[in-house]
Design a protein around this motif. Structure first.
Motif, PDB file in Angstrom:
ATOM      1  N   VAL A  24      17.206   2.877  15.336  1.00 40.87           N
ATOM      2  CA  VAL A  24      17.092   4.319  15.131  1.00 40.87           C
ATOM      3  C   VAL A  24      16.655   4.576  13.690  1.00 40.87           C
ATOM      4  CG1 VAL A  24      18.527   6.400  14.888  1.00 40.87           C
ATOM      5  CG2 VAL A  24      18.758   4.950  16.918  1.00 40.87           C
ATOM      6  N   GLY A  25      15.823   5.565  13.468  1.00 44.16           N
ATOM      7  CA  GLY A  25      15.365   5.896  12.117  1.00 44.16           C
ATOM      8  C   GLY A  25      16.514   6.312  11.217  1.00 44.16           C
ATOM      9  N   THR A  26      16.390   5.995   9.935  1.00 42.84           N
ATOM     10  CA  THR A  26      17.475   6.298   8.993  1.00 42.84           C
ATOM     11  C   THR A  26      17.138   7.449   8.049  1.00 42.84           C
ATOM     12  OG1 THR A  26      16.619   4.847   7.255  1.00 42.84           O
ATOM     13  CG2 THR A  26      18.096   3.853   8.906  1.00 42.84           C
ATOM     14  N   GLY A  27      15.858   7.696   7.832  1.00 48.12           N
ATOM     15  CA  GLY A  27      15.466   8.720   6.862  1.00 48.12           C
ATOM     16  C   GLY A  27      15.582   8.259   5.420  1.00 48.12           C
ATOM     17  N   ILE A  28      16.079   7.041   5.207  1.00 50.38           N
ATOM     18  CA  ILE A  28      16.276   6.555   3.828  1.00 50.38           C
ATOM     19  C   ILE A  28      14.928   6.161   3.223  1.00 50.38           C
ATOM     20  CG2 ILE A  28      17.308   4.722   2.432  1.00 50.38           C
ATOM     21  CD1 ILE A  28      19.604   4.673   4.534  1.00 50.38           C
ATOM     22  N   LYS A  29      14.693   6.616   1.984  1.00 48.30           N
ATOM     23  CA  LYS A  29      13.424   6.399   1.304  1.00 48.30           C
ATOM     24  C   LYS A  29      13.214   4.911   1.023  1.00 48.30           C
ATOM     25  CE  LYS A  29       9.960   8.425  -1.188  1.00 48.30           C
ATOM     26  NZ  LYS A  29       8.987   7.369  -0.809  1.00 48.30           N
ATOM     27  N   ARG A  30      11.987   4.450   1.282  1.00 51.57           N
ATOM     28  CA  ARG A  30      11.648   3.052   1.000  1.00 51.57           C
ATOM     29  C   ARG A  30      10.773   2.971  -0.257  1.00 51.57           C
ATOM     30  NH1 ARG A  30      10.670   4.372   5.982  1.00 51.57           N
ATOM     31  NH2 ARG A  30       8.452   3.936   6.157  1.00 51.57           N
ATOM     32  N   SER A  31      10.704   1.778  -0.827  1.00 47.34           N
ATOM     33  CA  SER A  31       9.879   1.608  -2.027  1.00 47.34           C
ATOM     34  C   SER A  31       8.414   1.453  -1.632  1.00 47.34           C
ATOM     35  CB  SER A  31      10.362   0.380  -2.812  1.00 47.34           C
ATOM     36  OG  SER A  31      10.371  -0.757  -1.963  1.00 47.34           O
ATOM     37  N   GLY A  32       7.524   1.627  -2.583  1.00 51.43           N
ATOM     38  CA  GLY A  32       6.089   1.592  -2.308  1.00 51.43           C
ATOM     39  C   GLY A  32       5.573   2.985  -1.983  1.00 51.43           C
ATOM     40  N   GLY A  73      12.317   5.252  13.925  1.00 48.67           N
ATOM     41  CA  GLY A  73      12.783   3.921  13.525  1.00 48.67           C
ATOM     42  C   GLY A  73      11.652   2.905  13.563  1.00 48.67           C
ATOM     43  N   ALA A  74      10.820   2.983  14.592  1.00 47.43           N
ATOM     44  CA  ALA A  74       9.668   2.085  14.678  1.00 47.43           C
ATOM     45  C   ALA A  74       8.707   2.352  13.521  1.00 47.43           C
ATOM     46  CB  ALA A  74       8.965   2.258  16.022  1.00 47.43           C
ATOM     47  N   ALA A  75       8.500   3.635  13.227  1.00 43.92           N
ATOM     48  CA  ALA A  75       7.595   3.978  12.125  1.00 43.92           C
ATOM     49  C   ALA A  75       8.144   3.469  10.792  1.00 43.92           C
ATOM     50  CB  ALA A  75       7.374   5.493  12.073  1.00 43.92           C
ATOM     51  N   GLU A  76       9.455   3.470  10.653  1.00 42.85           N
ATOM     52  CA  GLU A  76      10.054   2.927   9.428  1.00 42.85           C
ATOM     53  C   GLU A  76       9.805   1.414   9.335  1.00 42.85           C
ATOM     54  OE1 GLU A  76      14.173   4.187   9.247  1.00 42.85           O
ATOM     55  OE2 GLU A  76      13.633   6.284   8.912  1.00 42.85           O
ATOM     56  N   GLN A  77       9.885   0.726  10.476  1.00 44.35           N
ATOM     57  CA  GLN A  77       9.620  -0.717  10.492  1.00 44.35           C
ATOM     58  C   GLN A  77       8.174  -1.018  10.123  1.00 44.35           C
ATOM     59  OE1 GLN A  77      12.841  -1.635  10.659  1.00 44.35           O
ATOM     60  NE2 GLN A  77      12.248  -3.376  11.913  1.00 44.35           N
ATOM     61  N   LEU A  78       7.284  -0.123  10.540  1.00 41.90           N
ATOM     62  CA  LEU A  78       5.846  -0.367  10.397  1.00 41.90           C
ATOM     63  C   LEU A  78       5.423  -0.442   8.939  1.00 41.90           C
ATOM     64  CD1 LEU A  78       3.106  -0.544  11.917  1.00 41.90           C
ATOM     65  CD2 LEU A  78       2.908   1.933  11.574  1.00 41.90           C
ATOM     66  N   SER A  79       6.075   0.326   8.085  1.00 43.34           N
ATOM     67  CA  SER A  79       5.706   0.297   6.657  1.00 43.34           C
ATOM     68  C   SER A  79       6.959   0.031   5.838  1.00 43.34           C
ATOM     69  CB  SER A  79       5.029   1.605   6.236  1.00 43.34           C
ATOM     70  OG  SER A  79       5.917   2.696   6.288  1.00 43.34           O
ATOM     71  N   PRO A  80       7.372  -1.240   5.817  1.00 40.62           N
ATOM     72  CA  PRO A  80       8.639  -1.581   5.148  1.00 40.62           C
ATOM     73  C   PRO A  80       8.540  -1.461   3.630  1.00 40.62           C
ATOM     74  CG  PRO A  80       7.514  -3.571   5.910  1.00 40.62           C
ATOM     75  CD  PRO A  80       6.700  -2.405   6.389  1.00 40.62           C
ATOM     76  N   ASN A  81       9.657  -1.663   2.962  1.00 31.64           N
ATOM     77  CA  ASN A  81       9.690  -1.667   1.503  1.00 31.64           C
ATOM     78  C   ASN A  81       8.546  -2.506   0.937  1.00 31.64           C
ATOM     79  OD1 ASN A  81      12.054  -0.143   0.735  1.00 31.64           O
ATOM     80  ND2 ASN A  81      13.273  -1.766   1.684  1.00 31.64           N
ATOM     81  N   ALA A  82       7.971  -2.053  -0.158  1.00 30.65           N
ATOM     82  CA  ALA A  82       6.835  -2.763  -0.763  1.00 30.65           C
ATOM     83  C   ALA A  82       6.883  -2.559  -2.270  1.00 30.65           C
ATOM     84  CB  ALA A  82       5.535  -2.242  -0.180  1.00 30.65           C
ATOM     85  N   GLY A  83       5.979  -3.246  -2.969  1.00 31.85           N
ATOM     86  CA  GLY A  83       5.911  -3.110  -4.419  1.00 31.85           C
ATOM     87  C   GLY A  83       5.620  -1.668  -4.819  1.00 31.85           C
TER      88      GLY A  83
END
Lengths: 361, 361
Positions: B153-161, B222-232
């Protein structure tokens, strides 16, 4: 997602307008509580008994069960004698396997010819003992979370009949309860009305429906269109809302359901005790929206498929407030929105239906 | 849809941040066109060749094929010799069975050890001759429409990058093309950038991705969050948009993708030749929204998960306009929105990236 999807869909998913594809349950039910250790885990069964007492033949409990739904206790043989046609697992326990003693009871029920109805994450069909037992007797294994068929792509075309959708500022704010209360009150007034279930507990209560959260994303609004098919001009479908447009986990489901429902009337459900979406407080993101903002956003999308869509009331869950605070909140939200405000548990939903009647849909 | 879903999900669907669950293809490819009778049906294969020529070893055609992707023609044996690791069905034909002669070719390819990659509605695993052939050699049957695993399930938590999402006023307005053009231009400028595919053609082109329209609704964001994971911190994910928030068939997918993508930058894609959503003209409903209205709606939801989200450009598909009209439209939309406007085919996307650079993300 491209246009091709609507054109190239295999014929098995061709549009039908009969409401097929909805899960259908066979009453009367034997409600199974097993040895559930907490009241909160048994909300599904207790909700079913609360709203559809007349469809429940009895309950079955094991030693250690802390829940009593107020139905006659029965074993499988007694339930069969009482005419039960399904055993409904009244418990939504954490993920993982179904406990072995429960499996034993459920297999007995299936061998006796009862359908097994489950809203749990574990799929009944993954338990060979249940599959074998059901095959022997011809009973069905009904996994409410698994929609029974493919759905067509949504068309946006207006259907006949009237529709009310409950929407929310969050999950778990009373959208199902409010819809059920509205249906009950409509029927009391002699209106032609049907509750349309979109989640597993709602489906258990109504005996049919579509678990919207389990539909493949491309067919979300199409499934919602199937759920409330063409109906008589004075018929009301009262559709159980899901999630919230403001919820970053579930808003896609909420929007697909909103578009496919094509509501004439909307009721906003709200829990005034929350500052953030449930579970988001510790993340420090996603405050609950002001009511007017939430309503405005819903209307933008609702009017895309039904330009006459409008809100007819606010339903609050004020269970955590004392009476004077409850009254103050009702006044405050009524002033803010210009709409009737009611806690369906405390106040009933007459005020909302009175307003709906005056609005001449 | 209740909060329980995020709490009670079985451990197999526990969040991971590695981008697993995305479909992964093995290059180099043999592009299979069969005897496709129309150019339009071969857009998938032609798009793959256009954007990823370097990953394509050759093409395979049967008598009657009207398409030429400009690659060396090969049979299976030649493709194996040339190092091909997958045969990619470059055709999106209408639903129904795969033609028998194609099945024969595909089974030969699988027996020779090539993975079979398909974006068709028919599932490869439903053809026993393909399953048997693949089992013999250990080749994989890759159905791009069928996501390879459960998502959290999507978390809404901000990822890096950093993230850019293309959105649209309709389906088929250039969201994929624009994203690919932006990725190419970013890389030309030496930026660290990845195209993130969300549809079957995009996945074929990039070699990985998630077909968002095939994800179970509850796990869209949640899938969309997986698609662009944390990055530089300086890395850009350029995410292919799907559908449109204004589209009553697919808006749920668009919103789940928007929330899960958490874009910093958005580009609106638009086809100025349309008055109504594609396919809706005859229904007389759903006119194309004015650009500012479409952008405003997107921002409401984008800012729920990323308060800094903003538009950085407009991408138009002006293929049905002559040069003077194209220039006039570019000026008109630039005046209307205050943003750079470009047709990526005619103008490239430099103007949009120049603006993005100035905006200091």
């Amino acid at each position: 997602m491209t246009q091709a999807n609507s054109v190239f869909k295999p014929s098995s998913a061709a549009p039908d307008t009969t409401g097929q594809g909805t899960t259908q349950l066979k009453a009367p039910y034997l409600i199974y509580f097993g040895d559930v250790p907490k009241h909160g885990y048994a909300k599904t069964g207790l909700g079913l008994i609360h709203w559809r007492r007349e469809r429940c033949a009895g309950q079955m409990r094991r030693d250690g069960c802390v829940v009593d739904g107020g139905l006659p206790d029965m074993d499988i043989a007694e339930a069969v004698k009482a005419g039960a046609r399904s055993i409904v697992i009244g418990v939504a326990s954490p993920g993982g396997p179904i406990p072995a003693p429960w499996l034993h009871d459920l297999a007995d029920a299936a061998r006796a010819g009862l359908d097994i109805v489950s809203g749990m994450h574990a799929r009944l069909a993954d338990f060979p003992e249940l599959v074998d037992a059901a095959r022997e007797s011809g009973a069905h294994l009904v996994d409410i979370r698994a929609p029974s068929k493919d759905f067509p792509v949504g068309t946006g075309i207006k259907r006949s009949g009237k529709r009310l959708l409950t929407v929310g500022t969050d999950c778990a704010v009373g959208k199902k309860y409010t819809a059920l209360a509205l249906e009950r009150e409509m029927r009391k007034r002699g209106w032609d009305a049907d509750f349309r279930a979109t989640g597993q507990t709602g489906i258990m209560i109504s005996g049919s429906g579509i678990a919207m959260d389990s539909v493949v994303a491309d067919f979300l609004s199409g499934a919602a269109e199937q759920l409330s098919p063409n109906a008589g001009p004075d018929h009301w479908d009262v559709i159980e809302g899901q999630g919230s447009l403001s919820h970053p986990s579930f808003a896609g489901v909420s929007l697909g359901l909103l578009h496919g429902s094509q509501p004439d009337a909307l009721v906003l459900c709200h829990d005034p005790s929350r500052d953030y979406l449930l579970g988001f407080e510790e993340r420090g993101i996603c405050p609950i929206q002001p009511l007017m903002e939430a309503m405005e956003q819903c209307l933008i999308f609702a009017r895309r498929v039904n330009p006459a869509a409008r809100f007819v009331g606010i339903s609050i869950n004020s269970s955590s407030f004392a009476d004077p605070d409850h009254k103050r909140l009702v006044r405050q939200f009524a002033d803010e929105t210009g709409l009737p405000v009611a806690d369906p548990v405390r106040d009933g939903v007459s005020a909302i239906l009175d307003h709906l009647e005056k609005e001449s849909f």
